[in-house]
Design an enzyme around this catalytic site. Structure first.
Site, PDB file in Angstrom:
ATOM      1  N   TRP A 488      34.534  71.344  35.494  1.00 42.29           N
ATOM      2  CA  TRP A 488      33.790  72.490  35.687  1.00 42.29           C
ATOM      3  C   TRP A 488      33.341  72.814  34.145  1.00 42.29           C
ATOM      4  CZ3 TRP A 488      34.363  77.282  33.471  1.00 42.29           C
ATOM      5  CH2 TRP A 488      33.480  78.216  33.877  1.00 42.29           C
ATOM      6  N   ASP A 490      32.384  71.909  30.736  1.00 45.85           N
ATOM      7  CA  ASP A 490      31.872  71.011  29.908  1.00 45.85           C
ATOM      8  C   ASP A 490      32.462  70.769  28.577  1.00 45.85           C
ATOM      9  OD1 ASP A 490      30.298  69.578  31.775  1.00 45.85           O
ATOM     10  OD2 ASP A 490      28.674  71.036  31.681  1.00 45.85           O
TER      11      ASP A 490
END
Length: 797
Positions: A488, A490
């Protein structure tokens, strides 16, 4: 300082001081024809794509201009002003104004020098054009001779980047001409020319309700050597008549009228990209009855959106909570589902597709209000799952299920810029599918056949199985899901064989859910149960440090998020997701959430991690690119606030769940808007954290996954509305000081009026349920027991 207030009776946010610390925007229309408008009438419009379908220009990160400008001029004195405070910007002690942002429309009401104006902007339901309705009234006691000017700056090329950068080409491809009541813009006029002389690139800016007295299609002719606060054409009282032939096109139309005392006039401006015959019919419809047509379209717009939002209405002691849950958080959730991250004042529209994880999470925020739309979008995203179970990182707007290229192919990488899969993308399907099943009871959905993105197809249940299979086929050395490109977060590049505890908890949740969905498949369930036990043992044995879970392992074996680390020693998401997944229960769950609160909480919410990376980051810590206290580097990242709210609520911590909501909620900043900066009615992506000198300042408005996670945290967590496939569980977790609250929920077509009695002043726990006057056992209320209209008493204790 306060700049406005929530008008919940109208479902509007009313800006009373337009000199806001940043542009405060609203969304009109949909990506079929989208428009963004601010409290200064700044913003832009586009057809289908913010990147490739731009109609109006806008200068990002500048001065909130240009926009959709309506100027008024007194012919006797030569004084002029705008129907919105800016662009002219008259002194606010003499210029009285309100900007009312509503659900799909914005209206300005202004009074200056004895003239009242109302400027309404909207995109009609299901249409591909925008309307600016201007009503001007003489509130004085003598006649007034007035002029009104409508102005917009048109792009030369629909491609935003080409129009902005490739000036040696785009400045020389368009021209304008006046065609009676409208300006017609031609682009590449003699390219792809059809027999009727058109090529489908024509734009129209029309004026209905009064004759066009003067016009110009040239920005330079309109402005002269001035800016938008004092354009030469308006100052002169007449536009030059110059058309654009090379250069910078605009639409500028002038109407003149005299109003007796108490008299008013209504003008309608229409902007669109349509062929001449289609545009002519459109303009004629408004010309025939400008007030009636626009009144009808506005009423339809309100009826649509207010109807969508009516599925849940809450009345708690916290008015800010009510305004967010009832209207603005809900409207933002719909906006995210429809627009994804396509276009805002931060996103320039160049992301021509749907992020997989973004969109699947966004859907969660609207399931309780519009299950059919959620179903449609969920099927679309299931069809963007590759046959081996991963999700396409970016799903094209023109997605063609069964025929898509994938990250394994250079063609996909070239088209999207995404060469890798994410470890978490397809795992977001599990909570979203479950929430849909629970809200609707539509268990047949699992048997629906959906194509995969690249080839083949399978039932929804098959899609879920393949998502688990993809994760299981990509495990790291400790047996946890591999990091691949990223999870989730990045900015957290653990390496292809690195391992993420966050994704491990997602996988644990997914497998536990599948145990309930696949009860008839004994062999598969036995395998799932064994893998659940194995994964939990790994998480507890290798990742739990007594008061917290670590964030993961890099590909090289380095532990991330250990209490021994000098930086980034505590992360929020592993703690909240340990609870949400069911991996951490009882004392362990209490301990890790307490650790997270003690170590990460600020006056503006929970930081994503702490301390920020400065000197001790690992090679894949891309958050090091950001200043400490910013974005993924120890800001209050807002999306995880929703997971923390829900986790605390599931533990019965109503005080803390509500506190986390209130600390980071936009509405909580309404009286201190200068600190927040962006809108106090919609969530942002992040708030600068404790290590920033600007702690509390928020960024990246509107299009953010925060909307859905906080909505779920509030509805399922604080309000305690937790549907199951069998029925509805109501188990609030609220501040102990609340004596109770009421809510109205539509559940599977049946109305439930809920009264929560908290005379005991508890944070959580239910001791009595009374449904339609009859006492019933505490727990899930089976859907079969519900009448078309229901009254439910929930007594906490």
């Amino acid at each position: 300082m306060q700049y406005g207030y929530f008008d919940e009776s109208a479902r509007e946010y009313v800006i009373t001081n337009p000199d806001t610390p940043a542009p405060w925007a609203n969304y009109l229309g949909s990506p079929a024809y989208g428009a963004i408008i601010t409290q200064s009438a700044g913003g832009y419009s586009f057809v289908k794509s913010g990147a490739a379908g731009r109609i109006l220009r806008y200068s990002f990160n500048q001065f909130d201009e240009p926009g959709r400008y309506l100027y008024l001029r007194d012919e006797a004195s030569g004084d002029f002003w705008s129907a919105s405070w800016k662009p002219v910007g008259k002194p606010l002690d003499r210029y009285k104004t309100q900007c009312r942002h509503g659900t799909g429309y914005t209206e300005f009401k202004s009074d200056y020098a004895g003239i009242q104006s109302r400027a309404l902007y909207y995109v009609p339901m299901g249409q591909a054009h925008e309307v600016w309705r201007l009503t001007v009234e003489n509130t004085g006691d003598s006649p007034r001779a007035l002029s009104a000017f409508g102005y917009c700056e048109l792009t030369n090329d629909s491609n935003y980047e080409q129009d902005t950068v490739n000036l040696q080409y785009t400045l020389f491809i368009s021209r304008t001409e006046l065609k009676g009541d409208h300006i017609l813009q031609h682009i590449n006029e003699f390219w792809d020319r059809e027999p009727n002389g058109e090529n489908g690139r024509e734009r129209i800016f029309g004026l209905l309700g009064a004759p066009v007295v003067s016009h110009t299609g040239s920005r330079e002719a309109f402005l002269g050597r001035r800016r938008f606060d004092a354009p030469a054409g308006v100052a002169a009282g007449r536009l030059s008549g110059a058309d654009c032939y090379n250069g910078n096109p605009c639409g500028a139309l002038h109407a003149a009228f005299t109003l007796a005392a108490g008299e008013s006039v209504t003008l309608v401006f229409v902007l669109c990209e349509k062929r001449a015959s289609e545009a002519r019919a459109l303009l004629d419809r408004y010309a025939a009855a400008p007030q009636a047509v626009t009144d009808g379209e506005l009423a339809a717009l309100k009826a649509y959106w207010h109807g969508k939002l009516s599925g849940l209405a809450v009345k708690t002691p916290d008015a800010a909570f009510n305004a967010m849950v009832n209207t603005w958080n809900a409207f933002q959730c719909f906006t995210n589902v429809v627009w994804s991250r396509a276009a805002s004042l931060m996103y320039c529209g160049q992301r021509n597709g749907y992020g997989y994880r973004d969109t699947v999470q966004d859907i969660q925020g609207i399931i309780h209000l519009d299950a059919p739309l959620a179903r449609e979008r969920l099927l679309f995203m299931l069809s963007a799952q590759v046959h081996h179970g991963a999700g396409l990182p970016l799903v094209k707007f023109a997605h063609t299920p069964g025929q898509e290229d994938t990250p394994e192919q250079e063609s996909y990488v070239k088209a999207t810029g995404h060469p890798h899969y994410r470890a978490d993308d397809a795992l977001w399907l599990f909570p979203t599918v479950y929430k849909y099943l629970a809200e609707t009871g539509d268990t047949a959905f699992l048997a629906e056949v959906v194509p995969y993105a690249d080839k083949d197809g399978g039932t929804v249940l098959d899609h879920l199985k393949r998502a688990i299979a993809f994760s299981m086929a990509h495990l790291g050395p400790h047996g946890m899901p591999a990091g691949l490109h990223a999870d989730w977060n990045d900015c957290l590049r653990l390496g292809e064989q690195g391992e993420s505890t966050f994704v491990a908890f997602q996988l644990y949740y997914a497998m536990r859910l599948m145990l309930t969905l696949c009860e008839g498949d004994a062999a598969y369930c036995a395998w799932l149960a064994a893998e659940c036990d194995k994964l939990l043992a790994t998480l507890d044995g290798l990742c739990f440090e007594g008061d917290r879970y670590i964030r993961g392992f890099t590909e090289a074996g380095r532990v991330i998020g250990s209490k021994a680390d000098s930086e980034a020693s505590l992360w929020l998401n592993p703690q909240s997701w340990a609870v949400l997944s069911g991996a951490a229960t009882g004392a362990k769950a209490e301990t890790i959430m307490q650790t997270a609160f003690d170590g990460l909480n600020t006056p503006c919410g929970l930081m994503l991690m702490s301390p920020a990376y400065r000197f001790a980051a690992f090679d894949g810590a891309r958050m090091l690119l950001f200043n400490p206290g910013t974005k993924e580097n120890a800001s209050v990242f807002c999306q995880p606030q929703g997971w923390a709210i829900l986790a605390e609520a599931l533990l019965g911590h109503g005080n803390r769940a509500h506190r986390i909501f209130a600390e980071s909620s936009p509405a909580s900043f309404n009286d201190n808007a200068d600190l927040r900066g962006i809108e106090p009615y919609v969530h942002g992506q992040f708030i600068e954290g404790a290590e920033s000198p600007n702690a509390g300042r928020a960024h990246v408005h509107w299009l953010t996954g925060t909307a859905s996670t906080v909505m779920v945290g509030c509805v399922e967590g604080i309000l305690g509305l937790r549907p199951t496939p069998e029925g509805l569980l109501v188990s609030p977790a609220i501040p102990a000081e609340w004596s109770g609250f009421t809510m109205r929920k539509v559940f599977r077509g049946k109305v439930i009026r809920v009264t929560v009695d908290n005379a005991a002043h508890c944070e959580g726990g239910v001791r009595r349920l009374v449904l339609n006057g009859a006492e019933r056992p505490v727990g899930v209320i089976p859907a079969r027991e519900l009448l078309p209209e229901n009254d439910l008493l929930v007594v906490m204790g």
